[in-house]
Design a protein around this motif. Structure first.
Motif, PDB file in Angstrom:
ATOM      1  N   SER A 161      -5.068   1.689  -7.857  1.00 21.48           N
ATOM      2  CA  SER A 161      -5.523   2.865  -7.116  1.00 21.48           C
ATOM      3  C   SER A 161      -4.364   3.815  -6.844  1.00 21.48           C
ATOM      4  O   SER A 161      -4.532   5.044  -6.853  1.00 21.48           O
ATOM      5  CB  SER A 161      -6.187   2.451  -5.803  1.00 21.48           C
ATOM      6  OG  SER A 161      -5.255   1.833  -4.929  1.00 21.48           O
ATOM      7  N   ARG A 162      -3.151   3.276  -6.624  1.00 23.79           N
ATOM      8  CA  ARG A 162      -1.995   4.147  -6.424  1.00 23.79           C
ATOM      9  C   ARG A 162      -1.617   4.854  -7.716  1.00 23.79           C
ATOM     10  O   ARG A 162      -1.221   6.021  -7.705  1.00 23.79           O
ATOM     11  CB  ARG A 162      -0.816   3.336  -5.881  1.00 23.79           C
ATOM     12  CG  ARG A 162      -0.982   2.901  -4.442  1.00 23.79           C
ATOM     13  CD  ARG A 162       0.296   2.307  -3.880  1.00 23.79           C
ATOM     14  NE  ARG A 162       0.693   1.091  -4.566  1.00 23.79           N
ATOM     15  CZ  ARG A 162       0.172  -0.106  -4.348  1.00 23.79           C
ATOM     16  NH1 ARG A 162      -0.777  -0.253  -3.441  1.00 23.79           N
ATOM     17  NH2 ARG A 162       0.586  -1.172  -5.005  1.00 23.79           N
ATOM     18  N   ALA A 163      -1.752   4.158  -8.843  1.00 31.03           N
ATOM     19  CA  ALA A 163      -1.437   4.772 -10.135  1.00 31.03           C
ATOM     20  C   ALA A 163      -2.358   5.952 -10.413  1.00 31.03           C
ATOM     21  O   ALA A 163      -1.940   6.951 -11.006  1.00 31.03           O
ATOM     22  CB  ALA A 163      -1.542   3.733 -11.243  1.00 31.03           C
ATOM     23  N   TYR A 167      -1.070  -6.610  -1.749  1.00 33.15           N
ATOM     24  CA  TYR A 167      -0.672  -5.242  -2.063  1.00 33.15           C
ATOM     25  C   TYR A 167      -0.785  -4.969  -3.558  1.00 33.15           C
ATOM     26  O   TYR A 167      -1.170  -3.875  -3.975  1.00 33.15           O
ATOM     27  CB  TYR A 167       0.760  -5.022  -1.590  1.00 33.15           C
ATOM     28  CG  TYR A 167       1.253  -3.603  -1.701  1.00 33.15           C
ATOM     29  CD1 TYR A 167       0.728  -2.598  -0.897  1.00 33.15           C
ATOM     30  CD2 TYR A 167       2.266  -3.267  -2.599  1.00 33.15           C
ATOM     31  CE1 TYR A 167       1.194  -1.292  -0.982  1.00 33.15           C
ATOM     32  CE2 TYR A 167       2.735  -1.968  -2.689  1.00 33.15           C
ATOM     33  CZ  TYR A 167       2.199  -0.985  -1.881  1.00 33.15           C
ATOM     34  OH  TYR A 167       2.655   0.305  -1.969  1.00 33.15           O
ATOM     35  N   ALA A 168      -0.465  -5.972  -4.375  1.00 35.41           N
ATOM     36  CA  ALA A 168      -0.521  -5.806  -5.825  1.00 35.41           C
ATOM     37  C   ALA A 168      -1.933  -5.477  -6.298  1.00 35.41           C
ATOM     38  O   ALA A 168      -2.120  -4.787  -7.313  1.00 35.41           O
ATOM     39  CB  ALA A 168      -0.017  -7.063  -6.519  1.00 35.41           C
ATOM     40  N   GLY A 182       4.886   5.443  -1.213  1.00 35.69           N
ATOM     41  CA  GLY A 182       4.480   5.211  -2.589  1.00 35.69           C
ATOM     42  C   GLY A 182       4.323   3.739  -2.897  1.00 35.69           C
ATOM     43  O   GLY A 182       3.953   2.933  -2.040  1.00 35.69           O
ATOM     44  N   ASN A 183       4.618   3.364  -4.134  1.00 31.92           N
ATOM     45  CA  ASN A 183       4.463   1.986  -4.594  1.00 31.92           C
ATOM     46  C   ASN A 183       5.712   1.188  -4.215  1.00 31.92           C
ATOM     47  O   ASN A 183       6.584   0.920  -5.035  1.00 31.92           O
ATOM     48  CB  ASN A 183       4.250   1.971  -6.111  1.00 31.92           C
ATOM     49  CG  ASN A 183       3.860   0.599  -6.619  1.00 31.92           C
ATOM     50  OD1 ASN A 183       3.103  -0.117  -5.980  1.00 31.92           O
ATOM     51  ND2 ASN A 183       4.388   0.227  -7.765  1.00 31.92           N
ATOM     52  N   VAL A 218       2.484 -13.614   0.329  1.00 34.72           N
ATOM     53  CA  VAL A 218       1.061 -13.405   0.608  1.00 34.72           C
ATOM     54  C   VAL A 218       0.765 -11.920   0.740  1.00 34.72           C
ATOM     55  O   VAL A 218      -0.187 -11.394   0.150  1.00 34.72           O
ATOM     56  CB  VAL A 218       0.644 -14.151   1.893  1.00 34.72           C
ATOM     57  CG1 VAL A 218      -0.803 -13.837   2.248  1.00 34.72           C
ATOM     58  CG2 VAL A 218       0.850 -15.650   1.733  1.00 34.72           C
ATOM     59  N   ALA A 219       1.589 -11.211   1.506  1.00 39.89           N
ATOM     60  CA  ALA A 219       1.387  -9.781   1.694  1.00 39.89           C
ATOM     61  C   ALA A 219       1.609  -9.017   0.394  1.00 39.89           C
ATOM     62  O   ALA A 219       0.906  -8.042   0.106  1.00 39.89           O
ATOM     63  CB  ALA A 219       2.319  -9.261   2.781  1.00 39.89           C
TER      64      ALA A 219
END
Length: 231
Positions: free
Chosen positions: A107-109, A101-102, A161-162, A96-97
């Motif tokens: 936005s992180r990219a 996050y996915a 980071g990711n 679920v978490a």
């Protein structure tokens, strides 16, 4: 390429290995086609605790064995770039978490190396560039322009980071800019495979597969063993 040392001490499990598939992380973007991940384990577990948060929520990052462990330079080279100051994230073993996050990955990219690799070190190996990513905030121990030797401490394992769980991510690229880079094959030397039956196999040169448990043995005096020869 010249085989690398494993960048840690102790036993770590391999995740997303290019020995299993290429691209190993499901994409060729950012020079990551042959990237590989390692997660510290003890007795087959990545953390000593499993509770309700493991199933449905986030978890404290410092409960994981990998968090804070010393990370070593896998090869000697010139430090081409570093990033520090990126906060470590909470851990997410829960499906679920992870799903939530996915949804924020794009936005992180957009943040580039900071958003994807978090705190990291990039080494110029002379014709190729080695990325050591997801280091712990405030622990990067080298500076751009510095020359490092193989096995030298360069930081500590984090969750920046990711990243959904403390681990170390390695990849080799043909150029410094990850947005323009092509990933290159990766190999390791002088390590041991720990088999489920308790036996060990020394590998002088190879690429461990996803799901295997490995340990560095570069200082064990066994560097003359044949590739993959059981011990």
């Amino acid at each position: 390429m010249t085989p690398l040392l494993l960048p840690f001490r102790g036993t770590w499990i391999v995740e997303n290995s290019p020995a299993r598939r290429v691209p190993s992380h499901g994409t060729t973007a950012f020079g990551s086609s042959h990237a590989i991940d390692f997660v510290a384990v003890r007795d087959g577990r990545t953390a000593p605790v499993r509770d309700w948060r493991t199933a449905v929520a986030t978890e404290p990052v410092d409960r994981f064995y990998a968090f804070g462990q010393e990370i070593l330079a896998p090869a000697g080279g010139l430090v081409a770039a570093v990033q520090d100051g990126v906060p470590d994230l909470v851990a997410r073993r829960s499906p679920v978490a992870r799903m939530r996050y996915a949804l924020t990955q794009l936005s992180r990219a957009r943040q580039g190396a900071r958003g994807l690799a978090g705190n990291h070190v990039i080494l110029d190996l002379g014709g190729s560039f080695l990325v050591v990513a997801h280091l712990r905030n405030g622990t990067v121990a080298v500076r751009a322009g510095e020359t490092v030797t193989a096995g030298q401490p360069i930081g500590r394992c984090g969750n920046s980071g990711n990243s959904t769980q403390p681990h170390v991510h390695l990849q080799v690229m043909d150029r410094l800019d990850p947005f323009a880079a092509t990933g290159l094959p990766i190999l390791f030397r002088d390590y041991v495979l720990h088999h489920p039956d308790g036996t060990e196999q020394f590998v002088a040169r190879g690429l461990p597969d996803t799901g295997t448990v490995v340990e560095d043995r570069s200082l064990s005096g066994r560097a003359g063993a044949a590739d993959g020869a059981p011990r």
